[in-house]
Scaffold this motif. Structure first.
Motif, PDB file in Angstrom:
ATOM      1  N   ALA A  76       0.841  -1.207   0.000  1.00  0.00           N
ATOM      2  CA  ALA A  76       0.000   0.000   0.000  1.00  0.00           C
ATOM      3  C   ALA A  76       0.873   1.252   0.000  1.00  0.00           C
ATOM      4  O   ALA A  76       0.574   2.231  -0.708  1.00  0.00           O
ATOM      5  N   GLU A  77       1.954   1.239   0.771  1.00  0.00           N
ATOM      6  CA  GLU A  77       2.861   2.387   0.790  1.00  0.00           C
ATOM      7  C   GLU A  77       3.543   2.571  -0.565  1.00  0.00           C
ATOM      8  O   GLU A  77       3.760   3.707  -1.009  1.00  0.00           O
ATOM      9  N   ALA A  78       3.855   1.465  -1.245  1.00  0.00           N
ATOM     10  CA  ALA A  78       4.439   1.557  -2.586  1.00  0.00           C
ATOM     11  C   ALA A  78       3.425   2.147  -3.571  1.00  0.00           C
ATOM     12  O   ALA A  78       3.780   2.973  -4.423  1.00  0.00           O
ATOM     13  N   VAL A  79       2.162   1.749  -3.435  1.00  0.00           N
ATOM     14  CA  VAL A  79       1.107   2.311  -4.289  1.00  0.00           C
ATOM     15  C   VAL A  79       0.970   3.805  -4.024  1.00  0.00           C
ATOM     16  O   VAL A  79       0.824   4.606  -4.959  1.00  0.00           O
ATOM     17  N   LEU A  80       1.031   4.197  -2.755  1.00  0.00           N
ATOM     18  CA  LEU A  80       0.954   5.621  -2.415  1.00  0.00           C
ATOM     19  C   LEU A  80       2.095   6.400  -3.062  1.00  0.00           C
ATOM     20  O   LEU A  80       1.882   7.489  -3.614  1.00  0.00           O
ATOM     21  N   ALA A  81       3.293   5.842  -2.998  1.00  0.00           N
ATOM     22  CA  ALA A  81       4.449   6.513  -3.610  1.00  0.00           C
ATOM     23  C   ALA A  81       4.276   6.617  -5.127  1.00  0.00           C
ATOM     24  O   ALA A  81       4.571   7.660  -5.727  1.00  0.00           O
ATOM     25  N   ALA A  82       3.768   5.552  -5.752  1.00  0.00           N
ATOM     26  CA  ALA A  82       3.552   5.575  -7.203  1.00  0.00           C
ATOM     27  C   ALA A  82       2.481   6.595  -7.586  1.00  0.00           C
ATOM     28  O   ALA A  82       2.626   7.314  -8.581  1.00  0.00           O
ATOM     29  N   LEU A  83       1.415   6.677  -6.785  1.00  0.00           N
ATOM     30  CA  LEU A  83       0.360   7.657  -7.058  1.00  0.00           C
ATOM     31  C   LEU A  83       0.889   9.080  -6.925  1.00  0.00           C
ATOM     32  O   LEU A  83       0.580   9.946  -7.751  1.00  0.00           O
ATOM     33  N   LEU A  84       1.682   9.311  -5.898  1.00  0.00           N
ATOM     34  CA  LEU A  84       2.253  10.644  -5.706  1.00  0.00           C
ATOM     35  C   LEU A  84       3.199  11.003  -6.849  1.00  0.00           C
ATOM     36  O   LEU A  84       3.159  12.124  -7.372  1.00  0.00           O
ATOM     37  N   LEU A  85       4.016  10.049  -7.258  1.00  0.00           N
ATOM     38  CA  LEU A  85       4.923  10.285  -8.391  1.00  0.00           C
ATOM     39  C   LEU A  85       4.137  10.584  -9.664  1.00  0.00           C
ATOM     40  O   LEU A  85       4.469  11.528 -10.406  1.00  0.00           O
ATOM     41  N   ALA A  86       3.093   9.813  -9.908  1.00  0.00           N
ATOM     42  CA  ALA A  86       2.276  10.043 -11.106  1.00  0.00           C
ATOM     43  C   ALA A  86       1.638  11.432 -11.071  1.00  0.00           C
ATOM     44  O   ALA A  86       1.628  12.138 -12.094  1.00  0.00           O
ATOM     45  N   MET A  87       1.132  11.824  -9.905  1.00  0.00           N
ATOM     46  CA  MET A  87       0.536  13.160  -9.778  1.00  0.00           C
ATOM     47  C   MET A  87       1.555  14.252 -10.078  1.00  0.00           C
ATOM     48  O   MET A  87       1.276  15.190 -10.823  1.00  0.00           O
ATOM     49  N   VAL A  88       2.718  14.132  -9.474  1.00  0.00           N
ATOM     50  CA  VAL A  88       3.759  15.154  -9.654  1.00  0.00           C
ATOM     51  C   VAL A  88       4.164  15.239 -11.119  1.00  0.00           C
ATOM     52  O   VAL A  88       4.274  16.340 -11.678  1.00  0.00           O
ATOM     53  N   GLY A  92       0.231  24.881 -24.333  1.00  0.00           N
ATOM     54  CA  GLY A  92      -0.675  23.745 -24.497  1.00  0.00           C
ATOM     55  C   GLY A  92      -0.570  22.852 -23.282  1.00  0.00           C
ATOM     56  O   GLY A  92       0.135  23.157 -22.321  1.00  0.00           O
ATOM     57  N   GLY A  93      -1.269  21.767 -23.312  1.00  0.00           N
ATOM     58  CA  GLY A  93      -1.213  20.840 -22.197  1.00  0.00           C
ATOM     59  C   GLY A  93      -1.882  19.531 -22.558  1.00  0.00           C
ATOM     60  O   GLY A  93      -2.434  19.370 -23.650  1.00  0.00           O
ATOM     61  N   ILE A  94      -1.837  18.605 -21.642  1.00  0.00           N
ATOM     62  CA  ILE A  94      -2.472  17.308 -21.831  1.00  0.00           C
ATOM     63  C   ILE A  94      -3.703  17.281 -20.931  1.00  0.00           C
ATOM     64  O   ILE A  94      -3.589  17.200 -19.708  1.00  0.00           O
ATOM     65  N   THR A  95      -4.862  17.374 -21.532  1.00  0.00           N
ATOM     66  CA  THR A  95      -6.112  17.462 -20.779  1.00  0.00           C
ATOM     67  C   THR A  95      -6.340  16.221 -19.927  1.00  0.00           C
ATOM     68  O   THR A  95      -6.813  16.320 -18.793  1.00  0.00           O
ATOM     69  N   VAL A  96      -5.999  15.059 -20.436  1.00  0.00           N
ATOM     70  CA  VAL A  96      -6.202  13.804 -19.710  1.00  0.00           C
ATOM     71  C   VAL A  96      -5.430  13.800 -18.392  1.00  0.00           C
ATOM     72  O   VAL A  96      -5.904  13.270 -17.388  1.00  0.00           O
ATOM     73  N   SER A  97      -4.268  14.428 -18.383  1.00  0.00           N
ATOM     74  CA  SER A  97      -3.443  14.404 -17.171  1.00  0.00           C
ATOM     75  C   SER A  97      -4.095  15.164 -16.021  1.00  0.00           C
ATOM     76  O   SER A  97      -3.892  14.835 -14.862  1.00  0.00           O
ATOM     77  N   GLU A  98      -4.887  16.184 -16.334  1.00  0.00           N
ATOM     78  CA  GLU A  98      -5.585  16.910 -15.267  1.00  0.00           C
ATOM     79  C   GLU A  98      -6.576  16.003 -14.562  1.00  0.00           C
ATOM     80  O   GLU A  98      -6.655  15.969 -13.330  1.00  0.00           O
ATOM     81  N   GLU A  99      -7.337  15.260 -15.338  1.00  0.00           N
ATOM     82  CA  GLU A  99      -8.334  14.367 -14.753  1.00  0.00           C
ATOM     83  C   GLU A  99      -7.679  13.200 -14.029  1.00  0.00           C
ATOM     84  O   GLU A  99      -8.066  12.846 -12.916  1.00  0.00           O
ATOM     85  N   LEU A 100      -6.683  12.605 -14.641  1.00  0.00           N
ATOM     86  CA  LEU A 100      -6.012  11.467 -14.015  1.00  0.00           C
ATOM     87  C   LEU A 100      -5.290  11.863 -12.734  1.00  0.00           C
ATOM     88  O   LEU A 100      -5.243  11.081 -11.778  1.00  0.00           O
ATOM     89  N   GLY A 149       4.408  18.247 -15.601  1.00  0.00           N
ATOM     90  CA  GLY A 149       4.480  18.181 -17.058  1.00  0.00           C
ATOM     91  C   GLY A 149       3.490  19.129 -17.707  1.00  0.00           C
ATOM     92  O   GLY A 149       3.810  19.811 -18.692  1.00  0.00           O
ATOM     93  N   ASN A 150       2.302  19.204 -17.156  1.00  0.00           N
ATOM     94  CA  ASN A 150       1.294  20.118 -17.696  1.00  0.00           C
ATOM     95  C   ASN A 150       1.702  21.573 -17.512  1.00  0.00           C
ATOM     96  O   ASN A 150       1.472  22.407 -18.395  1.00  0.00           O
ATOM     97  N   VAL A 151       2.285  21.890 -16.361  1.00  0.00           N
ATOM     98  CA  VAL A 151       2.738  23.269 -16.125  1.00  0.00           C
ATOM     99  C   VAL A 151       3.802  23.647 -17.143  1.00  0.00           C
ATOM    100  O   VAL A 151       3.757  24.726 -17.731  1.00  0.00           O
ATOM    101  N   VAL A 152       4.763  22.762 -17.367  1.00  0.00           N
ATOM    102  CA  VAL A 152       5.826  23.042 -18.335  1.00  0.00           C
ATOM    103  C   VAL A 152       5.246  23.183 -19.737  1.00  0.00           C
ATOM    104  O   VAL A 152       5.596  24.112 -20.474  1.00  0.00           O
ATOM    105  N   LEU A 153       4.343  22.290 -20.108  1.00  0.00           N
ATOM    106  CA  LEU A 153       3.738  22.369 -21.445  1.00  0.00           C
ATOM    107  C   LEU A 153       2.935  23.645 -21.625  1.00  0.00           C
ATOM    108  O   LEU A 153       2.980  24.263 -22.691  1.00  0.00           O
ATOM    109  N   ARG A 154       2.222  24.063 -20.605  1.00  0.00           N
ATOM    110  CA  ARG A 154       1.424  25.294 -20.731  1.00  0.00           C
ATOM    111  C   ARG A 154       2.320  26.529 -20.797  1.00  0.00           C
ATOM    112  O   ARG A 154       2.054  27.446 -21.555  1.00  0.00           O
ATOM    113  N   TYR A 155       3.357  26.539 -19.990  1.00  0.00           N
ATOM    114  CA  TYR A 155       4.245  27.710 -19.956  1.00  0.00           C
ATOM    115  C   TYR A 155       5.112  27.788 -21.207  1.00  0.00           C
ATOM    116  O   TYR A 155       5.244  28.841 -21.822  1.00  0.00           O
ATOM    117  N   ALA A 156       5.694  26.658 -21.578  1.00  0.00           N
ATOM    118  CA  ALA A 156       6.653  26.678 -22.681  1.00  0.00           C
ATOM    119  C   ALA A 156       5.999  26.565 -24.056  1.00  0.00           C
ATOM    120  O   ALA A 156       6.472  27.177 -25.019  1.00  0.00           O
TER     121      ALA A 156
END
Length: 182
Positions: free
Chosen positions: A12-24, A39-47, A29-36
């Motif tokens: 469960a702790e490994a899943v938590l770490a993976a979820l946190l990594l995926a969120m980050v 644009g962005g990846i809409t799916v990543s906001e929902e996920l 990634g979306n912040v960089v894409l929007r700034y640079a």
């Protein structure tokens, strides 16, 4: 049996770490894409929102096992061991009752969530709200185990007050010698 439970909570702790990594990664990634690239990846906001929901609910089960949930022990700590035991029994029974209501509410909403789709990904919303099954069962089983320990006399008096000390009440760590000379 203890090793199996320990292994489940390590997973469960490994899943938590993976979820946190995926969120980050998704949010950064979306912040960089929007700034640079404007644009962005809409799916990543929902996920990333879905990851956050799962992170919170799985984290609640892990926190329950570690005794890390918020609580107030001002009154209970001042009671005699018999009073502390009665309060602990009442506490665990209330937690089990809340978990039963949470589970039953999830069962009642299951069909609605299963037939609704997320706006961007199209995933069934049961993938988001279904984590309530895991959380209610996990916390309920942990509370039932604690209740059994209290009733059977296997819980020592020192564990009857369920709250852990905060960093504010722990003794201060010794300071390095360089800081003391300054």
């Amino acid at each position: 049996m203890g090793r199996v439970v320990d292994g489940l909570f390590k997973a469960a702790e490994a899943v938590l770490a993976a979820l946190l990594l995926a969120m980050v990664l998704m949010v950064f990634g979306n912040v960089v894409l929007r700034y640079a690239f404007n644009g962005g990846i809409t799916v990543s906001e929902e996920l990333s929102r879905f990851c956050f929901v799962w992170l919170v609910f799985i984290g609640a089960v892990v926190a329950m096992r570690e005794g890390a949930h918020l609580g107030m022990d001002t009154l209970v700590a001042r009671l005699a061991p018999r009073g502390q035991r009665l309060c602990r029994i009442a506490n665990e029974l209330l937690v089990i009752a809340c978990c039963a209501m949470f589970f039953w509410g999830t069962v009642r909403q299951h069909e609605v969530n299963a037939t609704n789709s997320a706006p961007v990904t199209g995933l069934s919303m049961i993938w988001v709200f279904g984590i309530a099954y895991v959380t209610s069962l996990g916390i309920g089983l942990l509370a039932a185990h604690q209740l059994w320990r209290v009733i059977s006399g296997r819980m020592p008096d020192a564990e009857l007050v369920a709250i852990r000390e905060t960093e504010e009440t722990l003794p201060a760590a010794p300071r390095p010698a360089q800081e003391l000379r300054a």
